[in-house]
Scaffold this motif. Structure first.
Motif, PDB file in Angstrom:
ATOM      1  N   ALA A   3      -2.923  32.359 -20.768  1.00 28.02           N
ATOM      2  CA  ALA A   3      -1.473  32.452 -20.612  1.00 28.02           C
ATOM      3  C   ALA A   3      -0.902  33.265 -21.769  1.00 28.02           C
ATOM      4  O   ALA A   3      -1.329  33.140 -22.910  1.00 28.02           O
ATOM      5  N   LEU A   4       0.062  34.103 -21.472  1.00 27.89           N
ATOM      6  CA  LEU A   4       0.692  34.935 -22.485  1.00 27.89           C
ATOM      7  C   LEU A   4       1.887  34.206 -23.069  1.00 27.89           C
ATOM      8  O   LEU A   4       2.573  33.467 -22.380  1.00 27.89           O
ATOM      9  N   HIS A  29      12.505  28.295 -14.683  1.00 29.07           N
ATOM     10  CA  HIS A  29      11.304  29.028 -15.087  1.00 29.07           C
ATOM     11  C   HIS A  29      11.743  30.181 -15.973  1.00 29.07           C
ATOM     12  O   HIS A  29      12.731  30.853 -15.679  1.00 29.07           O
ATOM     13  N   LYS A  30      11.009  30.415 -17.044  1.00 30.66           N
ATOM     14  CA  LYS A  30      11.245  31.586 -17.886  1.00 30.66           C
ATOM     15  C   LYS A  30      10.116  32.568 -17.578  1.00 30.66           C
ATOM     16  O   LYS A  30       8.996  32.407 -18.042  1.00 30.66           O
ATOM     17  N   SER A  44       6.709  30.258 -17.772  1.00 34.06           N
ATOM     18  CA  SER A  44       6.665  29.055 -18.596  1.00 34.06           C
ATOM     19  C   SER A  44       6.194  27.820 -17.830  1.00 34.06           C
ATOM     20  O   SER A  44       5.971  26.782 -18.425  1.00 34.06           O
ATOM     21  N   CYS A  45       6.005  27.930 -16.524  1.00 36.36           N
ATOM     22  CA  CYS A  45       5.697  26.743 -15.708  1.00 36.36           C
ATOM     23  C   CYS A  45       4.229  26.323 -15.796  1.00 36.36           C
ATOM     24  O   CYS A  45       3.366  27.067 -16.240  1.00 36.36           O
ATOM     25  N   LYS A  46       3.978  25.111 -15.303  1.00 36.74           N
ATOM     26  CA  LYS A  46       2.640  24.540 -15.331  1.00 36.74           C
ATOM     27  C   LYS A  46       1.661  25.299 -14.418  1.00 36.74           C
ATOM     28  O   LYS A  46       0.486  25.410 -14.729  1.00 36.74           O
ATOM     29  N   ASN A  52      -3.082  29.648 -14.038  1.00 37.36           N
ATOM     30  CA  ASN A  52      -2.890  31.080 -13.800  1.00 37.36           C
ATOM     31  C   ASN A  52      -2.585  31.396 -12.337  1.00 37.36           C
ATOM     32  O   ASN A  52      -3.009  32.408 -11.803  1.00 37.36           O
ATOM     33  N   LYS A  53      -1.838  30.497 -11.681  1.00 36.89           N
ATOM     34  CA  LYS A  53      -1.410  30.725 -10.307  1.00 36.89           C
ATOM     35  C   LYS A  53       0.025  31.228 -10.328  1.00 36.89           C
ATOM     36  O   LYS A  53       0.856  30.691 -11.060  1.00 36.89           O
ATOM     37  N   HIS A  54       0.313  32.235  -9.546  1.00 38.09           N
ATOM     38  CA  HIS A  54       1.669  32.776  -9.485  1.00 38.09           C
ATOM     39  C   HIS A  54       2.585  31.781  -8.785  1.00 38.09           C
ATOM     40  O   HIS A  54       2.327  31.375  -7.664  1.00 38.09           O
ATOM     41  N   CYS A  55       3.650  31.389  -9.458  1.00 39.32           N
ATOM     42  CA  CYS A  55       4.592  30.451  -8.884  1.00 39.32           C
ATOM     43  C   CYS A  55       5.636  31.198  -8.049  1.00 39.32           C
ATOM     44  O   CYS A  55       5.678  32.431  -8.040  1.00 39.32           O
TER      45      CYS A  55
END
Length: 63
Positions: A3-4, A29-30, A44-46, A52-55
């Motif tokens: 995560a970045l 979400h940020k 910023s989400c879980k 590493n799943k795109h929300c």
């Protein structure tokens, strides 16, 4: 891919976009958006930080 975090970003190339959660009221979400490509690169989400799943917020900006 790890995560970045904000310290990894050059402020001239990236923008932080705040997106309201569609699932949980009052949660935001940020999303980090690459200004050159117009795509979301981190969130910023879980979903993103743990798996590493795109929300949905990232998909709304573009991935």
């Amino acid at each position: 891919m790890p995560a970045l975090v904000m310290s990894d970003f050059d402020s001239d190339r990236y923008e932080t976009v705040t997106v309201a959660s569609k699932v949980r009221e009052g949660v935001f979400h940020k999303v980090i958006k690459d200004l050159e490509t117009g795509k979301a690169v981190s969130c910023s989400c879980k979903c993103w930080s743990k798996g590493n799943k795109h929300c949905a917020a990232m998909r709304s900006i573009g991935v």
